[in-house]
Scaffold this active site. Sequence first.
Site, mmCIF file in Angstrom:
data_model
loop_
_atom_site.group_PDB
_atom_site.id
_atom_site.type_symbol
_atom_site.label_atom_id
_atom_site.label_comp_id
_atom_site.label_asym_id
_atom_site.label_seq_id
_atom_site.Cartn_x
_atom_site.Cartn_y
_atom_site.Cartn_z
ATOM 1 N N ASP A 126 12.688 3.822 12.018
ATOM 2 C CA ASP A 126 12.401 2.458 12.491
ATOM 3 C C ASP A 126 11.295 2.537 13.542
ATOM 4 O OD1 ASP A 126 12.323 -0.045 13.607
ATOM 5 O OD2 ASP A 126 14.504 -0.301 13.644
ATOM 6 N N LEU A 127 10.199 1.895 13.247
ATOM 7 C CA LEU A 127 9.039 2.025 14.141
ATOM 8 C C LEU A 127 9.205 1.259 15.448
ATOM 9 C CD1 LEU A 127 5.885 2.110 11.843
ATOM 10 C CD2 LEU A 127 7.367 3.951 12.597
ATOM 11 N N TYR A 175 -3.899 2.209 8.625
ATOM 12 C CA TYR A 175 -4.543 1.021 8.043
ATOM 13 C C TYR A 175 -4.642 -0.083 9.085
ATOM 14 C CZ TYR A 175 -4.012 3.329 3.644
ATOM 15 O OH TYR A 175 -4.114 4.247 2.641
ATOM 16 N N TYR A 189 -1.663 -11.636 14.695
ATOM 17 C CA TYR A 189 -1.715 -10.453 13.818
ATOM 18 C C TYR A 189 -2.984 -9.638 14.092
ATOM 19 C CZ TYR A 189 -2.484 -7.819 9.502
ATOM 20 O OH TYR A 189 -2.752 -6.822 8.587
ATOM 21 N N VAL A 205 0.837 -1.199 0.000
ATOM 22 C CA VAL A 205 0.000 0.000 0.000
ATOM 23 C C VAL A 205 0.877 1.256 0.000
ATOM 24 C CG1 VAL A 205 -1.798 1.264 1.262
ATOM 25 C CG2 VAL A 205 -1.862 -1.234 1.182
ATOM 26 N N LYS A 247 -3.340 -5.822 15.607
ATOM 27 C CA LYS A 247 -3.958 -4.720 14.855
ATOM 28 C C LYS A 247 -5.098 -4.100 15.671
ATOM 29 C CE LYS A 247 -3.010 -3.536 11.240
ATOM 30 N NZ LYS A 247 -1.988 -2.561 10.746
HETATM 31 N N1 LIG Z 1 -1.550 -7.274 3.252
HETATM 32 C C1 LIG Z 1 -2.844 -7.440 3.530
HETATM 33 O O1 LIG Z 1 -3.522 -8.366 3.027
HETATM 34 C C2 LIG Z 1 -3.533 -6.474 4.455
HETATM 35 C C3 LIG Z 1 -4.867 -6.691 4.722
HETATM 36 C C4 LIG Z 1 -5.504 -5.829 5.567
HETATM 37 C C5 LIG Z 1 -4.824 -4.775 6.137
HETATM 38 N N2 LIG Z 1 -3.533 -4.573 5.879
HETATM 39 C C6 LIG Z 1 -2.850 -3.445 6.528
HETATM 40 O O2 LIG Z 1 -2.490 -2.481 5.555
HETATM 41 C C7 LIG Z 1 -1.235 -1.887 5.911
HETATM 42 C C8 LIG Z 1 -0.269 -2.004 4.751
HETATM 43 O O3 LIG Z 1 -0.139 -3.386 4.425
HETATM 44 P P1 LIG Z 1 0.846 -3.855 3.275
HETATM 45 O O4 LIG Z 1 0.372 -5.179 2.807
HETATM 46 O O5 LIG Z 1 1.070 -2.739 2.315
HETATM 47 O O6 LIG Z 1 2.181 -4.071 4.143
HETATM 48 P P2 LIG Z 1 3.591 -4.587 3.641
HETATM 49 O O7 LIG Z 1 3.629 -4.725 2.166
HETATM 50 O O8 LIG Z 1 3.970 -5.775 4.481
HETATM 51 O O9 LIG Z 1 4.573 -3.378 4.047
HETATM 52 C C9 LIG Z 1 4.876 -3.137 5.367
HETATM 53 C C10 LIG Z 1 5.691 -1.859 5.454
HETATM 54 O O10 LIG Z 1 6.066 -1.693 6.821
HETATM 55 C C11 LIG Z 1 7.470 -1.387 6.840
HETATM 56 N N3 LIG Z 1 8.083 -1.797 8.082
HETATM 57 C C12 LIG Z 1 8.180 -3.050 8.587
HETATM 58 N N4 LIG Z 1 8.859 -3.019 9.743
HETATM 59 C C13 LIG Z 1 9.193 -1.716 9.964
HETATM 60 C C14 LIG Z 1 9.894 -1.042 10.982
HETATM 61 N N5 LIG Z 1 10.424 -1.687 12.042
HETATM 62 N N6 LIG Z 1 10.050 0.295 10.885
HETATM 63 C C15 LIG Z 1 9.557 0.968 9.832
HETATM 64 N N7 LIG Z 1 8.884 0.394 8.821
HETATM 65 C C16 LIG Z 1 8.710 -0.947 8.899
HETATM 66 C C17 LIG Z 1 8.032 -2.160 5.668
HETATM 67 O O11 LIG Z 1 9.297 -1.618 5.350
HETATM 68 P P3 LIG Z 1 10.503 -2.576 4.848
HETATM 69 O O12 LIG Z 1 9.987 -3.322 3.683
HETATM 70 O O13 LIG Z 1 11.562 -1.591 4.459
HETATM 71 O O14 LIG Z 1 10.856 -3.413 6.001
HETATM 72 C C18 LIG Z 1 6.973 -1.884 4.617
HETATM 73 O O15 LIG Z 1 7.190 -0.622 4.038
HETATM 74 C C19 LIG Z 1 -0.771 -2.602 7.200
HETATM 75 O O16 LIG Z 1 -1.156 -1.856 8.312
HETATM 76 C C20 LIG Z 1 -1.575 -3.889 7.196
HETATM 77 O O17 LIG Z 1 -1.794 -4.381 8.511
HETATM 78 C C21 LIG Z 1 -2.856 -5.393 5.012
#
Ligand SMILES: NC(=O)c1ccc[n+]([C@@H]2O[C@H](COP(=O)([O-])OP(=O)(O)OC[C@H]3O[C@@H](n4cnc5c(N)ncnc54)[C@H](OP(=O)(O)O)[C@@H]3O)[C@@H](O)[C@H]2O)c1
Length: 294
Positions: free
Chosen positions: A36-37, A99, A125, A13, A129
């Site tokens: 870094d979160l 999100y 998870y 996203v 959330k």
């Molecule tokens: N994927 C799904 O099916 C889904 C469904 C419902 C809701 N959501 C929610 O939507 C949001 C976005 O999901 P997504 O699928 O786009 O996530 P994603 O592709 O897994 O990306 C996660 C992001 O978080 C960053 N991150 C991880 N650890 C970190 C840290 N310690 N400090 C700073 N940044 C960090 C990652 O950076 P790096 O890559 O550089 O580590 C990446 O940019 C999330 O809140 C998720 O819970 C996702």
Amino acid sequence: MQTVLLFGKTGQVGFELERALSPNCRLIAPGHAEADLTNADAIRTLINSTKPDVIVNAAGFTIVDAAEKQADLVMQLNATAPGIIAECAEHCGALLIHYSTTFVFDGTRREPYTETDVPNPVNTYGRSKLAGERAIMAACRQYLILRANWVYSARRTNFALAILKLAREKPELEIVDDQLGSPTWATDYAEATAHLIADPDSLREKPGIYHMSAQSYCSRMQWAQKLIACAQARTGSTAAWATLRPTTTAQYPHPAPRPLYTVTNNHKIEGAFGIRMPPWEDRIQPFLQTLPPH
Ligand SMILES: NC(=O)c1ccc[n+]([C@@H]2O[C@H](COP(=O)([O-])OP(=O)(O)OC[C@H]3O[C@@H](n4cnc5c(N)ncnc54)[C@H](OP(=O)(O)O)[C@@H]3O)[C@@H](O)[C@H]2O)c1
């Protein structure tokens, strides 16, 4: 022009958000290494020094099965960090867009979940959330929590990419047919979020939790069938694609239990802000066009 601080720019996203938001705001999008979160001081320093009008948090720990074995890190990223971001947003008067997920529900219903339905997550998870949502609501007043469902994009790992790859490698694939949800293209989340941010006053008047998923729903099996049918149409070849066989979640156990039904009612966001996400079936072809040709 508004200053928008985006966390998670390398994610499914977040990557699309960077593209969707950058033309219309002053976008600050630090990477994981710069922000870094897990480092509370770094989050506070960044927000206090940049003083954004809007903070968009698309970062988090999203690997549902891996979360079972890394509960502390998962809670830090998905619950503690959003709470700190929310405190800082409250302090500097920023609007927070965060999100969350339909995995806050246990999936035992058979009609679309509304925002007033009581969460009851079934895995680490989902619990993390939900804790993040609660931390945000306790710490700041001007927030939008957007609950997303079955996100996919051309980046990272997701169900759609896995099916498209495995269907070329294996003669048969077993796909669960009893998990129902709404596959939502990350691009659509990003564009809807950019649309929301374009009218910040309206958002500030109606803070809260909003469901924002693609219209209509399907089983994972139906999603896989549609992906493959569209990919076959795109390549012009039906040869050498796996045959799909239906299975059940019980027969195909994962380390993290899955809610079987995560379909959402999206009327609240449509009524409040006019956001109507496209039907999931209509977004498979545009998604495939973002992939390299096979
Ligand atoms: N994927 C799904 O099916 C889904 C469904 C419902 C809701 N959501 C929610 O939507 C949001 C976005 O999901 P997504 O699928 O786009 O996530 P994603 O592709 O897994 O990306 C996660 C992001 O978080 C960053 N991150 C991880 N650890 C970190 C840290 N310690 N400090 C700073 N940044 C960090 C990652 O950076 P790096 O890559 O550089 O580590 C990446 O940019 C999330 O809140 C998720 O819970 C996702």
